[in-house]
Write a protein that holds these residues in place. Structure first.
Motif, PDB file in Angstrom:
ATOM      1  N   GLY A 249    -114.207 -54.385  38.294  1.00 41.30           N
ATOM      2  CA  GLY A 249    -113.966 -54.667  39.235  1.00 41.30           C
ATOM      3  C   GLY A 249    -113.589 -53.354  40.321  1.00 41.30           C
ATOM      4  O   GLY A 249    -113.627 -53.702  42.002  1.00 41.30           O
TER       5      GLY A 249
ATOM      6  N   ASN B 133    -120.430 -48.354  17.181  1.00 37.76           N
ATOM      7  CA  ASN B 133    -120.171 -49.972  17.477  1.00 37.76           C
ATOM      8  C   ASN B 133    -120.673 -50.354  15.973  1.00 37.76           C
ATOM      9  O   ASN B 133    -119.859 -51.704  15.802  1.00 37.76           O
TER      10      ASN B 133
ATOM     11  N   ASP C 296    -128.670 -54.669  25.924  1.00 36.91           N
ATOM     12  CA  ASP C 296    -127.799 -54.260  26.603  1.00 36.91           C
ATOM     13  C   ASP C 296    -128.292 -52.470  26.913  1.00 36.91           C
ATOM     14  O   ASP C 296    -127.677 -52.128  27.461  1.00 36.91           O
TER      15      ASP C 296
ATOM     16  N   MET D 268    -111.593 -45.003  24.480  1.00 37.46           N
ATOM     17  CA  MET D 268    -111.394 -45.233  23.105  1.00 37.46           C
ATOM     18  C   MET D 268    -109.626 -44.864  23.125  1.00 37.46           C
ATOM     19  O   MET D 268    -108.487 -45.214  22.453  1.00 37.46           O
TER      20      MET D 268
ATOM     21  N   ALA E  10    -114.306 -45.688  32.350  1.00 38.81           N
ATOM     22  CA  ALA E  10    -113.373 -46.686  31.617  1.00 38.81           C
ATOM     23  C   ALA E  10    -111.893 -45.660  31.130  1.00 38.81           C
ATOM     24  O   ALA E  10    -111.487 -46.525  31.144  1.00 38.81           O
TER      25      ALA E  10
ATOM     26  N   ALA F 214    -109.893 -47.002  33.782  1.00 38.14           N
ATOM     27  CA  ALA F 214    -109.008 -48.329  33.957  1.00 38.14           C
ATOM     28  C   ALA F 214    -108.475 -48.311  32.896  1.00 38.14           C
ATOM     29  O   ALA F 214    -107.928 -48.964  32.864  1.00 38.14           O
ATOM     30  N   VAL F 215    -108.617 -47.558  31.835  1.00 38.86           N
ATOM     31  CA  VAL F 215    -107.447 -47.277  30.630  1.00 38.86           C
ATOM     32  C   VAL F 215    -106.131 -46.778  31.273  1.00 38.86           C
ATOM     33  O   VAL F 215    -105.170 -47.775  31.050  1.00 38.86           O
TER      34      VAL F 215
ATOM     35  N   ASP G  19    -109.669 -56.192  26.082  1.00 37.55           N
ATOM     36  CA  ASP G  19    -109.674 -55.648  25.142  1.00 37.55           C
ATOM     37  C   ASP G  19    -107.357 -55.814  25.704  1.00 37.55           C
ATOM     38  O   ASP G  19    -106.797 -55.743  24.549  1.00 37.55           O
ATOM     39  N   GLN G  20    -107.152 -55.579  25.922  1.00 36.58           N
ATOM     40  CA  GLN G  20    -106.160 -55.520  27.202  1.00 36.58           C
ATOM     41  C   GLN G  20    -105.338 -56.559  25.846  1.00 36.58           C
ATOM     42  O   GLN G  20    -104.161 -57.180  25.445  1.00 36.58           O
TER      43      GLN G  20
ATOM     44  N   ALA H  64    -106.595 -45.346  24.831  1.00 40.96           N
ATOM     45  CA  ALA H  64    -106.610 -46.985  23.906  1.00 40.96           C
ATOM     46  C   ALA H  64    -105.644 -46.629  23.344  1.00 40.96           C
ATOM     47  O   ALA H  64    -105.184 -48.263  22.872  1.00 40.96           O
TER      48      ALA H  64
ATOM     49  N   SER I 246    -104.517 -49.874  33.682  1.00 43.03           N
ATOM     50  CA  SER I 246    -103.564 -50.037  32.756  1.00 43.03           C
ATOM     51  C   SER I 246    -102.718 -49.980  32.155  1.00 43.03           C
ATOM     52  O   SER I 246    -101.125 -50.589  32.419  1.00 43.03           O
TER      53      SER I 246
ATOM     54  N   ASP J 270     -96.174 -59.006  32.305  1.00 45.09           N
ATOM     55  CA  ASP J 270     -96.381 -57.734  33.039  1.00 45.09           C
ATOM     56  C   ASP J 270     -97.989 -57.635  32.689  1.00 45.09           C
ATOM     57  O   ASP J 270     -98.464 -57.058  33.695  1.00 45.09           O
TER      58      ASP J 270
ATOM     59  N   ALA K  17    -106.268 -60.117  39.039  1.00 42.73           N
ATOM     60  CA  ALA K  17    -104.732 -59.285  39.186  1.00 42.73           C
ATOM     61  C   ALA K  17    -104.924 -58.104  39.247  1.00 42.73           C
ATOM     62  O   ALA K  17    -104.418 -57.094  39.378  1.00 42.73           O
TER      63      ALA K  17
ATOM     64  N   GLY L  20    -122.925 -58.504  25.921  1.00 41.88           N
ATOM     65  CA  GLY L  20    -121.288 -58.862  27.313  1.00 41.88           C
ATOM     66  C   GLY L  20    -120.670 -59.710  25.886  1.00 41.88           C
ATOM     67  O   GLY L  20    -120.069 -60.867  26.671  1.00 41.88           O
TER      68      GLY L  20
ATOM     69  N   ARG M 125    -104.629 -56.336  22.756  1.00 47.26           N
ATOM     70  CA  ARG M 125    -104.189 -55.367  21.872  1.00 47.26           C
ATOM     71  C   ARG M 125    -103.134 -56.321  22.170  1.00 47.26           C
ATOM     72  O   ARG M 125    -101.638 -55.319  21.543  1.00 47.26           O
TER      73      ARG M 125
ATOM     74  N   GLN N 123     -99.929 -50.225  35.134  1.00 48.42           N
ATOM     75  CA  GLN N 123     -99.319 -51.502  35.155  1.00 48.42           C
ATOM     76  C   GLN N 123     -97.960 -51.374  33.747  1.00 48.42           C
ATOM     77  O   GLN N 123     -97.036 -52.628  33.804  1.00 48.42           O
TER      78      GLN N 123
ATOM     79  N   ARG O 280     -95.155 -55.537  15.897  1.00 47.66           N
ATOM     80  CA  ARG O 280     -94.120 -55.313  16.067  1.00 47.66           C
ATOM     81  C   ARG O 280     -93.548 -55.959  15.162  1.00 47.66           C
ATOM     82  O   ARG O 280     -92.025 -56.078  14.083  1.00 47.66           O
TER      83      ARG O 280
ATOM     84  N   ASN P  72    -113.160 -52.319  18.913  1.00 52.89           N
ATOM     85  CA  ASN P  72    -114.432 -52.923  19.261  1.00 52.89           C
ATOM     86  C   ASN P  72    -115.545 -52.901  19.501  1.00 52.89           C
ATOM     87  O   ASN P  72    -115.979 -51.150  18.794  1.00 52.89           O
TER      88      ASN P  72
ATOM     89  N   PRO Q 221    -112.959 -50.800  24.915  1.00 53.83           N
ATOM     90  CA  PRO Q 221    -111.518 -50.491  25.594  1.00 53.83           C
ATOM     91  C   PRO Q 221    -110.991 -50.581  27.400  1.00 53.83           C
ATOM     92  O   PRO Q 221    -111.807 -50.270  28.891  1.00 53.83           O
ATOM     93  N   GLY Q 222    -109.743 -51.080  27.423  1.00 58.52           N
ATOM     94  CA  GLY Q 222    -109.797 -51.435  28.886  1.00 58.52           C
ATOM     95  C   GLY Q 222    -110.224 -52.487  29.450  1.00 58.52           C
ATOM     96  O   GLY Q 222    -109.597 -52.498  30.726  1.00 58.52           O
TER      97      GLY Q 222
ATOM     98  N   LEU R  26    -118.779 -53.320  21.094  1.00 63.56           N
ATOM     99  CA  LEU R  26    -119.874 -53.509  22.631  1.00 63.56           C
ATOM    100  C   LEU R  26    -121.251 -54.299  22.266  1.00 63.56           C
ATOM    101  O   LEU R  26    -121.295 -53.947  20.813  1.00 63.56           O
TER     102      LEU R  26
END
Lengths: 292, 511
Positions: free
Chosen positions: A158, B406, B202, B43, B326, B329-330, A12-13, B46, B333, A258, A178, A41, A16, B336, A24, A36, A7-8, A38
Motif C-alpha cells: 500500500g 523461513n 520468489d 519481526m 516492513a 508498516a509494523v 499477520d495482523q 511484531a 499498525s 480497531d 483500511a 505469495g 496475531r 492503529q 488472553r 511467519n 510480519p506487518g 514467507l
C-alpha cells in the motif's frame, strides 16, 4: 499458527489478533506459537500445510491472495483440500484516484476506460493473482472492457501504491481501504467506489458501491483459518468450537473495530463451499488473462 | 525555530527515567536481534506488539525506536567479525570490515561503524524533524524513470570495481545479473530459471546469496588451503580509534549520510543502493590504495549511509503516513492499535506523539553509542578463537541465519550451492563484488524499467521524462567521457599505486 506472509501484512495482523484473543482468554489451554512462513505469495506455506497431513495442532491463516498465488506460482494445492475451519473477516476493496484526478465518479472512469482502455493506467498493491490485481480485472470485465487490455502496474504494498497515486504516476489505484483512511480523510485521495455489497463506514460512507453505480460486481477480500488435511472430524469440531468462542469474545469484536475489518464468521461446510466458489472465480479470471 | 521548541518539548516528555529504561531495553534487544541472523527489526517489533499494548504509546515508541536503530547497528557486528551480513543493507560493510577484522583492526571497524551510525542517525533524525513535509512532497514526484536512472548510475559505477581483469569482472557481473533474474516475472507471472522449484519463484534472498558467496566461499577456500599455508594468526590491535582513524572516518560518515538520507526518504529508495554508492565513492576517492585490504573508509561510509537511510524512512512515514519498509508498516499498525490513524494529518493531529517519537530516536541513538562503543574491543576478541573453530562457528551462524528466516531446509541447500560458487570464483580469480552488485541491482532495475514502460505504453522516451533522470544521465555521460581525460592527468602525475587490485587475486598469483 502459521502466517503465510511477512510480519506487518494483513495475514499477520489477522493471525496475531486471533492468537492474541485465544491466548488472553486461554481458550486452547496452552500457548500458541506464531510462525511467519514467507515465499511465493503464500503458496510456499500452502504446500507445506498440505504435507502436514493429520497434524491437529496446526492452523494457518488464508485469504484470497493465497488462493490466487497458488495459481500464479503453479502450486497444486487447493484450499478446499486442506481442512477448512472458519472464515473470520472480509475487507472491501476501493477504487482510488488522486484528489486532482479528472475522474469524479466511477462512471467517468468507466466511460474513459471503455473508450480507450490503453489510456488508463491502473495500479495495485499485489502481484498478479492477488486481490488488488483480480479486482480491476473483474471490474473491467463487468464493465465490458477486455481484461487483457488493462494496463496494470504492481506495487510492493500500500505504501508505494499511495505514493504513485499522490505523484500522479498512475491514474487509478485498487486496494483494500483500511490503509488509506488517513489519505482520504485529508482529501488527498478520493474513493470512487467500494467493492462490497454495502457502503463503508466513517470517511468511506460517501463512496457508493459498484452495484449502486450500475456495475454488477461484488468483490470482497477475505481471510480465514485452515488446518492441515486429514485431521479427525472430532478435532476439526474442537477447532471450530475454539474459534467460535474466540469470535464471540469482546476482545475479538474490539480487534475487528480497531482494524476496520468486517465481521464475516463462517464455519465448517459453509466455509468449504465458499472456498470452492472463490477458487473457481480466481481460476476463471486468470484464464481470461492467459495467466494460467 | 518553532520546530526546535517542539523537539525540545518532545525531549522533555521522553526523558523520564522509565522511558530511558525502555529505550535501553529496546537498544539492547535491537542489538541482540541484529546480531542474531534471520530476525530483523520488523519481526522483533511484531513480536513485541502484544507486550507494548499495555504501555503508553510514548513508551512503546521509544522502545521501538531503540530496537530499530539497535537492529540496524547490530547487523554490522556480524558483517565485520564473521563476514556474514544479516541483512542486505550491511552487505557492503562486510567487504572492508571483515578485512579490517582479520588484520587485527576489528575494534576500529566496530567503533567507526558505531560512531558513524550515531552521526548519521542524529543528522538524519534532525533532518526528519525539520524538513519532513517538504521532503515528502518532492519524494512522491519521483517516479520509475528517476529510479531507473539512479540504478543505471549505480551499474556504471560498478565498472570501477571490476578488478584487474575486465573480462573476469564482467563475467562476475553478468553472473550476478543472471542470478537476479531467478523468480517470477512480475508483469506476466511467468517463472524464470526456477526449474519448477517453488522456493525459487520468489527471487533469491540477497542475504543468502551474499552469505553463501562471502562467508561460506571464504570458509571453504580457507579449508582447502589450511594445510598448505602456515597458520595466520590474527594480530591483536589497539582497542580504540586512533587520531588517524578519526581523520579518515569523518568525511565518509558525512558523505554516507548524504547518500543514505535521501534514499531512505524516497518511497522506493531502500538502503542497498546508498550503501554501495557510498562504498564505491569512498573507494574511488581513496588515495591510500588499501581498499580490499581493510580500508576504514569502506566501513565508515556504508554504515553511515545505512543508518541515515533508516532515519530517512521516517519522512514518508510521518509526513504522509506511508510505510515504505516492513518496520514502518509494523510501527504504523502499532499506531492503529492506539486508535490513531496514520496519514498526512499525523503531524498536525498528534504532534506531541510525533515529536516525542523523534526525540526518542535521538535518545535511542545516543544510548546505542554509549552501550556499544565500550563493547567493540570485547567483540573483536572473538576473532582470537583458533581458525578451525572460528570457521566452524561461522558456518553454523550462516546456516542458522539461512534457516531461521523461513524454517525451510531448502534455504540451507541454496546457501551451500552459493558457497560452492564462491569457492569456484576464488579458485578462478573472479572478483565477488560485481556479482553481488549484479544480484542486488538487476531485479531493482528491471522492476523500475518495466513499471516506467508499462505506464508509458512502451515508449522509451518516458525514461527522459523526469528532470532528475536527465540530470543523472548527464552525470553518467560526464563520468564515462571524462575517464580517459582523468586517466591522462593521472599518468602525468605518475601515480604508481593501483588501488583496484583484489587481495584474492594476489593470493592466487602467489599460490
Amino acid at each position: 499458527m502459521w502466517i503465510p506472509n511477512s510480519p506487518g501484512g494483513g495475514y499477520d495482523q489477522t493471525g496475531r489478533a486471533a492468537v492474541g484473543v485465544l491466548d488472553r482468554d486461554n481458550l486452547t489451554g496452552g500457548d500458541i506459537q506464531v510462525t511467519n512462513i514467507l515465499g511465493a505469495g503464500g503458496s510456499v506455506a500452502m504446500s507445506r500445510l498440505m504435507s502436514e497431513e493429520g497434524n491437529g495442532n496446526l492452523l494457518m491463516t488464508i485469504g484470497l491472495g493465497v488462493v490466487g498465488s497458488t495459481y500464479s506460482f503453479g502450486v497444486d494445492a487447493r484450499p478446499q483440500d486442506a481442512t477448512p475451519i472458519a472464515q473470520l473477516i472480509e475487507e472491501q476493496e476501493g477504487v482510488l484516484v488522486p484528489a486532482d484526478s479528472p475522474f469524479k465518479t466511477i462512471d467517468d472512469l468507466v466511460k474513459a476506460w471503455r473508450a480507450y482502455p490503453e489510456s488508463v493506467v491502473v495500479g495495485g498493491g499485489s502481484s498478479p493473482g492477488g486481490p488488488d490485481h483480480l479486482f480491476p480485472m473483474q471490474l473491467a470485465e463487468a464493465a465490458g472492457i477486455e481484461p487483457k487490455k488493462v494496463k496494470y502496474v504492481t506495487y510492493d504494498g500500500g505504501g508505494p501504491l499511495t505514493s504513485a497515486l499522490l505523484g500522479n504516476k498512475i491514474d487509478v489505484g485498487f486496494s483494500g481501504l483500511a490503509e488509506f483512511e488517513g489519505q482520504v480523510e485529508a482529501g488527498e485521495l478520493r474513493v470512487l467506489a467500494v467493492s462490497g455489497d454495502e457502503r463503508g463506514t466513517g470517511v468511506f460512507a460517501d463512496a457508493p458501491t459498484l452495484t449502486e453505480s450500475g456495475i454488477d460486481l461484488v468483490f470482497l477480500n477475505w481471510r480465514g483459518v485452515l488446518a492441515p488435511p486429514g485431521i479427525s472430524d472430532e478435532r476439526r469440531q474442537e477447532l471450530i468450537d475454539v474459534l467460535t468462542r474466540m469470535h464471540d469474545s469482546k476482545q475479538w469484536q474490539q480487534a475487528l473495530k480497531d482494524n476496520g475489518w468486517t465481521d464475516a464468521f463462517v464455519t465448517g461446510d459453509d466455509f468449504d463451499d465458499f472456498l470452492v466458489e472463490q477458487d473457481q472465480r480466481v481460476a476463471s479470471t486468470l484464464k481470461e488473462l492467459d495467466l494460467l | 525555530m518553532e520546530n526546535f521548541q517542539l523537539l525540545l518539548g518532545g525531549l522533555e516528555s521522553a526523558l523520564t527515567p522509565m522511558n530511558l529504561l525502555y529505550a535501553a531495553i529496546g537498544v539492547l534487544l535491537g542489538t541482540f536481534v541484529g546480531v542474531l541472523p534471520g530476525i530483523g527489526p520488523a519481526m522483533a517489533i511484531a513480536l513485541l506488539l502484544p507486550v507494548t499494548y499495555r504501555l503508553e504509546p510514548t513508551s512503546a515508541f521509544i522502545m521501538f525506536a531503540g530496537l530499530y536503530y539497535g537492529g540496524m547497528y547490530g547487523g554490522s557486528t556480524t558483517s565485520i567479525l564473521l563476514n556474514t551480513p544479516g541483512e542486505s543493507a550491511s552487505v557492503m560493510t562486510a567487504l572492508e570490515g571483515n578485512r579490517m577484522a582479520r588484520a587485527g583492526r576489528g575494534a576500529q571497524a566496530l567503533a567507526t561503524a558505531a560512531v558513524g551510525s550515531f552521526v548519521a542517525g542524529t543528522i538524519g533524525t534532525i533532518l526528519v524533524a525539520f524538513f519532513s513535509p517538504a521532503l515528502a512532497d518532492v519524494a512522491v514526484e519521483l517516479g520509475a524513470p528517476s529510479y531507473f536512472a539512479l540504478m543505471v548510475l549505480a551499474l556504471v559505477m560498478t565498472t570501477t570495481v571490476l578488478g584487474t581483469s575486465a573480462l573476469r569482472g564482467f563475467a562476475a557481473l553478468f553472473l550476478g545479473l543472471t542470478i537476479g533474474l531467478v523468480g517470477l516475472d512480475l508483469n506476466t507471472g511467468q517463472p524464470r530459471l526456477t526449474f519448477g522449484v517453488t522456493q525459487l519463484v520468489d527471487r533469491l534472498d540477497i542475504v543468502v546469496v551474499a552469505v553463501g558467496i562471502f562467508a561460506l566461499g571464504e570458509a571453504l577456500w580457507v579449508a582447502a588451503h589450511l594445510r598448505r599455508k602456515p597458520a595466520h594468526v590474527i594480530p591483536v590491535g589497539r582497542p580504540w580509534l586512533s587520531r588517524d582513524d578519526w581523520g579518515r572516518s569523518w568525511k565518509p560518515w558525512l558523505r554516507g549520510t548524504a547518500f543514505g538520507f535521501p534514499f531512505g526518504a524516497l518511497p522506493a529508495g531502500g538502503a542497498e543502493i546508498p550503501t554501495f554508492l557510498s562504498y564505491l565513492t569512498e573507494r574511488k576517492l581513496s588515495k591510500r590504495g588499501d581498499f580490499g585490504r581493510g580500508a576504514i573508509e569502506g566501513v565508515a561510509g556504508p554504515e553511515a549511509a545505512n543508518n541515515a537511510s533508516a532515519a530517512g524512512m521516517f519522512v514518508p512515514m510521518l509526513a504522509l503516513g506511508l510505510p515504505v519498509t516492513a518496520t514502518a508498516a509494523v510501527m504504523l499498525s502499532a499506531l492503529q492499535g492506539y486508535g490513531i490513524t496514520p496519514g498526512p494529518q499525523l503531524m498536525t493531529d498528534h504532534a506531541d506523539l510525533v515529536w516525542t517519537l523523534l526525540a526518542s530516536l535521538l535518545i535511542g541513538n545516543t544510548l546505542l553509542l554509549v552501550l556499544n562503543l565500550p563493547l567493540a574491543p570485547l567483540w573483536a576478541r572473538l576473532l582470537r578463537i583458533p581458525r578451525p573453530q572460528l570457521y566452524a562457528g561461522i558456518l553454523f551462524f550462516a546456516c542458522l541465519g539461512a534457516y531461521a528466516t523461513n524454517l525451510d531446509p531448502f534455504d540451507i541447500g541454496l546457501l551451500l550451492a552459493f558457497g560452492l560458487l564462491g569457492l569456484m570464483m576464488r579458485r578462478f580469480g573472479l572478483p565477488v563484488l560485481p556479482l553481488i552488485l549484479g544480484v542486488i541491482l538487476g531485479p531493482l532495475m528491471e522492476t523500475k524499467l518495466r513499471e516506467a514502460l508499462t505506464i508509458s505504453g512502451g515508449d522509451y522516451m518516458t525514461l527522459l521524462s523526469e528532470p532528475l533522470a536527465v540530470v543523472i544521465y548527464v552525470l553518467i555521460a560526464l563520468f564515462i567521457l571524462g575517464r580517459p581525460f582523468i586517466a591522462r592527468l593521472r599518468a602525468r602525475a605518475e601515480q604508481s599505486a593501483d588501488p583496484d587490485e583484489f587481495e584474492d587475486e594476489k593470493e592466487l598469483s602467489k599460490s
